[in-house]
Scaffold this motif. Structure first.
Motif, PDB file in Angstrom:
ATOM      1  N   ARG A   1      25.876  31.509 189.095  1.00 40.43           N
ATOM      2  CA  ARG A   1      27.308  31.182 189.051  1.00 40.43           C
ATOM      3  C   ARG A   1      27.738  30.449 190.314  1.00 40.43           C
ATOM      4  O   ARG A   1      28.485  29.475 190.262  1.00 40.43           O
TER       5      ARG A   1
ATOM      6  N   THR B   1      26.348  26.867 190.304  1.00 39.11           N
ATOM      7  CA  THR B   1      27.086  26.046 189.347  1.00 39.11           C
ATOM      8  C   THR B   1      28.453  25.672 189.898  1.00 39.11           C
ATOM      9  O   THR B   1      28.895  24.523 189.776  1.00 39.11           O
TER      10      THR B   1
ATOM     11  N   ASP C   1      29.771  21.923 190.775  1.00 37.50           N
ATOM     12  CA  ASP C   1      31.026  21.439 190.200  1.00 37.50           C
ATOM     13  C   ASP C   1      31.948  20.903 191.296  1.00 37.50           C
ATOM     14  O   ASP C   1      32.528  19.825 191.154  1.00 37.50           O
TER      15      ASP C   1
END
Length: 122
Positions: free
Chosen positions: A51, A54, A58
């Protein structure tokens, strides 16, 4: 002896998950619980790291997009460059134009309309 069995499952919402089953051949439930706890903790660590990675990716992609969007022609024009267009507004990328061709030269403070004298021999 402990045996680890991993199953990939798909939930009703289409998400995939990994399920771990531990089986003890000799009935030692204490070792089984300890092993299960360690594996659960490791799986949680992997999920947390995934997480975070990611989210960082992003954030980086959004920052790059903002940087690219900020590199529009206005920024280039403010550094002393100009954009030369033909009479239809298309950008010219070559000096090969016929004499008398109508041109628009865009500077940071406005547009100059002119005509070409033809390609220079330089």
């Amino acid at each position: 002896m402990l045996t680890c069995i991993f199953d990939v499952q798909q939930s009703f919402d289409g998400q995939h998950g990994l399920r771990l089953r531990l089986q003890s051949q000799d009935g030692s439930t204490g070792r089984l619980r300890t092993a299960r706890h360690g594996v659960d903790r490791s799986m949680s660590d992997v999920a947390t790291h995934a997480r975070r990675s990611t989210s960082e990716a992003d954030d980086r992609s959004k920052a790059l997009f903002r940087e690219i969007a900020g590199q529009g022609p206005e920024k280039t024009l403010s550094r002393g460059f100009a954009v030369v267009r033909d009479s239809a507004g298309g950008v010219l990328t070559t000096s090969k134009v016929q004499a008398g061709t109508a041109l628009q030269i865009q500077f940071k403070d406005g547009v100059l309309r002119t005509r070409s004298e033809g390609e220079s021999s330089e």
